[in-house]
Design a protein around this motif. Structure first.
Motif, PDB file in Angstrom:
ATOM      1  N   THR A 129      43.994  41.499  46.459  1.00 29.68           N
ATOM      2  CA  THR A 129      43.829  40.840  45.156  1.00 29.68           C
ATOM      3  C   THR A 129      44.466  39.457  45.207  1.00 29.68           C
ATOM      4  O   THR A 129      45.489  39.198  44.592  1.00 29.68           O
ATOM      5  CB  THR A 129      44.488  41.692  44.062  1.00 29.68           C
ATOM      6  OG1 THR A 129      45.869  41.888  44.404  1.00 29.68           O
ATOM      7  CG2 THR A 129      43.809  43.041  43.944  1.00 29.68           C
ATOM      8  N   HIS A 146      38.387  35.016  53.988  1.00 25.21           N
ATOM      9  CA  HIS A 146      37.847  34.971  52.629  1.00 25.21           C
ATOM     10  C   HIS A 146      37.917  33.546  52.079  1.00 25.21           C
ATOM     11  O   HIS A 146      36.966  33.051  51.458  1.00 25.21           O
ATOM     12  CB  HIS A 146      38.635  35.923  51.734  1.00 25.21           C
ATOM     13  CG  HIS A 146      38.273  35.829  50.287  1.00 25.21           C
ATOM     14  ND1 HIS A 146      37.114  36.376  49.758  1.00 25.21           N
ATOM     15  CD2 HIS A 146      38.906  35.235  49.244  1.00 25.21           C
ATOM     16  CE1 HIS A 146      37.065  36.133  48.470  1.00 25.21           C
ATOM     17  NE2 HIS A 146      38.147  35.448  48.130  1.00 25.21           N
ATOM     18  N   GLU A 180      38.870  39.612  41.100  1.00 28.37           N
ATOM     19  CA  GLU A 180      38.361  40.701  41.918  1.00 28.37           C
ATOM     20  C   GLU A 180      38.030  41.916  41.054  1.00 28.37           C
ATOM     21  O   GLU A 180      38.650  42.147  40.009  1.00 28.37           O
ATOM     22  CB  GLU A 180      39.396  41.089  42.978  1.00 28.37           C
ATOM     23  CG  GLU A 180      39.719  39.993  43.978  1.00 28.37           C
ATOM     24  CD  GLU A 180      38.542  39.739  44.902  1.00 28.37           C
ATOM     25  OE1 GLU A 180      37.687  40.631  45.037  1.00 28.37           O
ATOM     26  OE2 GLU A 180      38.475  38.637  45.477  1.00 28.37           O
ATOM     27  N   TRP A 212      37.235  49.070  48.546  1.00 29.75           N
ATOM     28  CA  TRP A 212      36.258  48.039  48.853  1.00 29.75           C
ATOM     29  C   TRP A 212      36.897  46.661  48.912  1.00 29.75           C
ATOM     30  O   TRP A 212      36.676  45.888  49.847  1.00 29.75           O
ATOM     31  CB  TRP A 212      35.128  48.083  47.822  1.00 29.75           C
ATOM     32  CG  TRP A 212      34.095  47.003  47.992  1.00 29.75           C
ATOM     33  CD1 TRP A 212      33.520  46.576  49.152  1.00 29.75           C
ATOM     34  CD2 TRP A 212      33.525  46.207  46.953  1.00 29.75           C
ATOM     35  NE1 TRP A 212      32.616  45.572  48.909  1.00 29.75           N
ATOM     36  CE2 TRP A 212      32.597  45.318  47.558  1.00 29.75           C
ATOM     37  CE3 TRP A 212      33.680  46.164  45.572  1.00 29.75           C
ATOM     38  CZ2 TRP A 212      31.864  44.407  46.835  1.00 29.75           C
ATOM     39  CZ3 TRP A 212      32.939  45.260  44.840  1.00 29.75           C
ATOM     40  CH2 TRP A 212      32.046  44.390  45.467  1.00 29.75           C
ATOM     41  N   ARG A 213      37.689  46.320  47.895  1.00 33.42           N
ATOM     42  CA  ARG A 213      38.347  45.009  47.845  1.00 33.42           C
ATOM     43  C   ARG A 213      39.832  45.212  47.561  1.00 33.42           C
ATOM     44  O   ARG A 213      40.294  45.033  46.435  1.00 33.42           O
ATOM     45  CB  ARG A 213      37.718  44.148  46.753  1.00 33.42           C
ATOM     46  CG  ARG A 213      36.228  43.940  46.891  1.00 33.42           C
ATOM     47  CD  ARG A 213      35.874  43.112  48.104  1.00 33.42           C
ATOM     48  NE  ARG A 213      36.258  41.730  47.955  1.00 33.42           N
ATOM     49  CZ  ARG A 213      35.486  40.784  47.444  1.00 33.42           C
ATOM     50  NH1 ARG A 213      34.264  41.097  47.046  1.00 33.42           N
ATOM     51  NH2 ARG A 213      35.890  39.547  47.358  1.00 33.42           N
TER      52      ARG A 213
END
Length: 956
Positions: A831, A870, A765, A827-828
């Motif tokens: 992990t 995801h 990521e 945003w992400r």
């Protein structure tokens, strides 16, 4: 088909996907549609045994979807909570951050301040207004943070006594020399500034003669134009030419007020010379040109030197010596019709800071000089103490200008004495005339302000008006027969001074008086809102919970409040919008709290709702109560470590008393039909004791970096809080720099080792890549910046421009990297490393660091389903391509630290900008802070058991 799964998912997940629900103990794990193959959720091993769970699926064709009405109810509830908090904050701040009404009225020569004739000599003379001017030009030298003892003459020491050697003493010796040679031409005063002692508030006071309120302190870095009457407006109205050079704060305060201006940036406190050198470049040529009526020079070097080095550094001696040369050059160029004023806007503490109300911060120097005789007698042995705002009416009358409308300062009567014997009136009559004009102006302001604001004490206001009426009548009678009335003149002067000082006292009391009722009401409203959030957060975890019943008492309370407000309005009462909003918030909250108490508190104790351990709650309550005690606030540096140490010992004792540090016992849970351990302790007693000792050691080390509040003069701040640039010895500076960089590296290494231990650095990521490569770059930039700023003065002259540029670029680069990292993390934030392999083994050991079930419904409804989404999107195509190759194993690694990894990363990113804002040695404090946080969290988690049921097979 058997499924191998982590044992830590132990609650239902309600969502809008179709799929399979796997029952685990008393909870369930939901697998979205499309993952019918074997799934392994793998984490990182921790201490203690781990057991895999073998499950069999129960198919759920459809799960209940979240209705649109439920979403609307949630949004309405959140809006209600926001309203409660905003209403509480507004009510609290209206009682704490007091403001005063700023009048836009202006004084003018055409409108005298009161009835009666103007003083003798004010009619028919050029430049005369309310009083005949004594000077046609003024040079105002404002030396920022010029503390009084910086300019105080130093007495000669007795033989045999060692002289006091401080860097800032005796450097302005030109002032002492002028006072000795020309005692009738100069005076040195101790000027007392009103808090807050920040530059913008002092500039307002020095030009308007008013008192800034505490809320104005927040505007120090966002200056705005002054709307009140002030000296700059009066000078412009009189057609005087005002030339300014120096601090660019004046540009925002007085836009368009200067005929010529040279502004320089002011908030780079590490720059000692740019502003001062820029002023010196224009100061003497401007004086020699003669194209000015008032010249203002605002020097910043002394203030910046205090912020960077402190007053006891040799650099302060150099800067004060430079200011002494400036004063000498100005004195040599003055003409007889020019008055020189050298003043400091505020002082500074022993560490070079300012903003509060300590004696060193409010004590500033004020020096007056004129080439012609100005004072009738010699200066006193001890300089007179005058309020800083007294300079405003004094300068206005000396220059033949009207006193600004909102001024509450008292003229310095000594400056209006008649020095020459040829004057027909005595010095006492001249002083009384100036004081009477000043009192008339202040009385006019009081009358106008009290009619508009109604925040002054009526009884005291009436007493002062009676005193002024008596003094004014006595003064008018003396004007009719001035001869032989010296005693009566002194009585009138005393009465006028009592009136002016009483007005200043009542204004200070009214504008700096806190409203305890509003503060208590705002705090209670915010506490009730927090309690509401606590109740709802606990109720929301129960199945079938709905927000609709919560909105009914809210609507009833709001309706009742609106009706009451309407009835009060019809009676003609003037309602404060802040109070009305607080009434609406309380009216909507009280029915809900009553219903919650009747429905919940009567069945179960409310303590059961608290999600934190009892000792932690006790510590928080004691810490909260300490803020209401002056003694605890003053002794905060000692009280807080004591309370924190007590908390640590109490936690260890509680773990021992509850048996969580002892070997586990076996229980039989009938509804699960198997024997299971209640959970082995996470650590043994020795490990928990080691955590406690480490915490106590960190607390003791943190006490070495104590900064004393200014209201405790007996306390001494740690010298390690000063910047490295303030150190004189090169070897000691290098050693400390190495320690600071070592602390920075240790902090970064500790965070990376922790993330690596829980496998959070294996994901591809962007946020993980930034942690691996961006954090070292930020540490390198911070260390380079420290090296530049600590040795900037030792750099070769040809490299100083490069060093100055790098000192600006490096912190901006570090701040930019920190902002980029935070954006990537937002945003992400998850992990999670997802892998897929074919031909999975029949059994696999599941290793997880998770220590308990998720703590809220949001954890269940949003975070983990997003992880599965995801996984589904990542491997949807791969599933279709590999169906013929055998079963597919999907592994999601380090789910156990999915929350803590993002939080630790965010805190680390925020630490770097904070480090740049503080002195270098604060990095050691940040390292101790992170260590304390990690140790305390591990100690709190030491008593949380890990539920590890053995292997079982449950038939659907």
């Amino acid at each position: 088909m058997p499924i191998v799964c982590e044992p830590h998912f132990q609650k239902h997940w309600y969502n809008w996907w179709r799929g399979t629900l796997y029952w685990v103990g008393y909870g369930a794990v939901y697998l979205p549609e499309g993952f019918q193959e074997e799934v392994i959720l793998a984490g990182l091993c921790i201490e203690g045994p781990e057991y895999p769970l073998v499950l069999y699926p129960t198919v759920m064709n459809s799960l209940p979807a979240t209705s649109r009405m439920q979403k609307i109810s949630v949004l309405l509830f959140l809006a209600w909570v926001c309203f409660l908090f905003y209403a509480g904050i507004a009510l609290f701040t209206s009682g704490f951050l007091l403001t005063r009404l700023e009048l836009t009225n202006h004084s003018s020569c055409q409108e005298p301040p009161g009835p009666g004739s103007l003083p003798w000599g004010s009619q028919g003379k050029p430049g005369a207004c309310w009083m005949a001017s004594r000077f046609s030009r003024l040079v105002l030298v404002l030396i920022d943070a010029l503390r009084f003892d910086f300019a105080q003459p130093q007495p000669s020491h007795s033989p045999g006594e060692p002289p006091v050697s401080l860097p800032f003493l005796g450097k302005l010796d030109s002032l002492q020399r002028i006072l000795e040679i020309q005692p009738h031409h100069a005076r040195l005063y101790q000027s007392k500034a009103d808090p807050p002692t920040t530059t913008m508030q002092r500039l307002k006071a020095l030009t308007t003669g008013s008192l800034p309120t505490f809320i104005d302190a927040g505007s120090n870095f966002a200056s705005y134009a002054i709307v009140e009457d002030n000296l700059m407006k009066q000078l412009a109205s009189a057609g005087r030419r005002v030339v300014f050079m120096g601090d660019d704060t004046w540009k925002d305060l007085f836009p368009g007020a200067f005929s010529q201006a040279f502004f320089f940036p002011s908030f780079n406190v590490r720059d000692l010379h740019t502003v001062d050198n820029g002023i010196l470049e224009h100061l003497y040529p401007t004086m020699d040109s003669g194209e000015w009526d008032m010249l203002i020079a605002h020097f910043l070097g002394v203030d910046h030197c205090g912020h960077k080095y402190g007053p006891h550094h040799p650099e302060m001696a150099k800067k004060l010596s430079q200011m002494d040369q400036v004063i000498q050059g100005l004195v040599e160029r003055l003409e007889n019709d020019t008055l020189l004023v050298v003043i400091g806007d505020h002082g500074m503490t022993m560490t070079g800071d300012h903003g509060g109300d300590s004696e060193l911060e409010i004590s500033a120097a004020l020096f007056l000089y004129s080439p012609k005789a100005l004072f009738p007698g010699a200066p006193p042995e001890e300089p007179e103490v005058v309020p800083q705002i007294s300079l405003v009416p004094t300068l206005a009358l000396l220059l033949g200008l009207p006193i600004p409308f909102g001024n509450i300062g008292e003229v310095m009567a000594e400056l209006f004495s008649e020095v020459e014997d040829s004057q027909p009136h005595s010095s006492a009559l001249a002083q009384a005339s100036a004081l009477h004009l000043n009192a008339q102006q202040v009385s006019r302001f009081l009358h106008t302000y009290s009619a508009a604001a109604q925040d002054l004490q009526v009884k005291e206001l009436h007493r002062l008006q009676t005193l002024f009426s008596k003094a004014s009548a006595d003064y008018q009678r003396l004007l009719q027969r001035p001869q032989g009335a010296e005693a009566a003149l002194q009585t009138v002067i005393t009465e006028l001074q009592q009136f002016l000082r009483g007005v200043r006292a009542i204004c200070i009391q009214s504008w700096a008086r806190f409203s305890l009722g509003r503060m208590a009401g705002g705090a209670a409203l915010m506490a009730a809102a927090c309690f509401l959030c606590l109740l709802v957060s606990q109720w929301a975890t129960s199945p079938g919970f709905c927000f609709h019943p919560l909105l009914t008492p809210m609507v009833c309370g709001l309706a009742g409040t609106i009706v009451c407000a309407g009835l009060l309005t019809t009676t003609g009462l003037k309602l404060d919008p802040v109070v009305l909003g607080a009434m609406a918030a309380a009216g909507s909250l009280l029915p809900f709290l009553w219903k919650a108490w009747a429905g919940w508190g009567s069945k179960r104790p409310l303590v059961a709702l608290l999600p934190i351990p009892g000792p932690v709650l006790l510590f928080l309550l004691i810490r909260f109560a300490a803020f209401f005690s002056d003694s605890f606030v003053v002794a905060e540096a000692r009280a807080t470590p004591f309370l924190l140490g007590s908390l640590i010992l109490l936690l260890i004792a509680q773990l021992h008393w509850e048996g969580k540090l002892l070997p586990p016992k076996l229980l039989t849970i009938p509804r699960l039909c198997f024997s299971v351990s209640t959970g082995p302790p996470r650590h043994n007693g020795t490990h928990a004791l080691g955590l406690g000792v480490g915490l106590l050691l960190c607390i003791r080390l943190a006490g070495l970096f104590q900064r004393c509040p200014e209201e405790t003069p007996a306390c001494h701040s740690s010298p390690w809080l000063s910047p490295l640039a303030s150190m004189v010895g090169g070897r000691a500076k290098n050693l400390w720099y190495g320690a600071c960089v070592g602390a920075l590296v240790a902090l970064l290494a500790a965070v990376r080792l922790w993330l690596r231990r829980y496998s959070n650095l294996k994901s591809p990521e962007p946020s993980v890549l930034f942690v691996r490569w961006g954090l070292p770059l930020m540490a390198l930039g911070t260390a380079a910046y420290w090296a530049l700023v600590s040795g900037a003065d030792e750099a070769p002259p040809r490299l100083r421009a490069l060093v100055a540029g790098a000192s600006v670029v490096l912190p901006r680069a570090v701040a930019g990297l920190a902002a980029s990292g935070l954006m990537l993390l937002l945003w992400r934030p998850v992990t999670v490393l997802v892998k897929a392999t074919t031909g999975a083994p029949r059994t696999r050991t599941v290793l997880t660091p998770f220590s308990g079930p998720p703590t809220s419904r949001a954890d269940l409804d949003y975070v983990v389903p997003q992880i599965y989404r995801h996984m589904q999107e990542e491997f949807r195509g791969r599933l279709e391509r590999t169906k013929s190759q055998g079963p597919l194993t999907v592994a999601a690694c380090h789910l156990g630290s999915v929350y803590s990894a993002a939080m630790v990363t965010a805190l680390t990113l925020l630490a770097f900008p904070l480090l740049l804002l503080h002195a270098e040695r604060i990095s050691l404090v940040f390292l101790l802070l992170f260590l304390q946080s990690f140790l305390l969290l591990h100690l709190l988690a030491a008593g949380i058991p890990i539920t590890t049921p053995g292997k079982y097979i449950s038939q659907p």
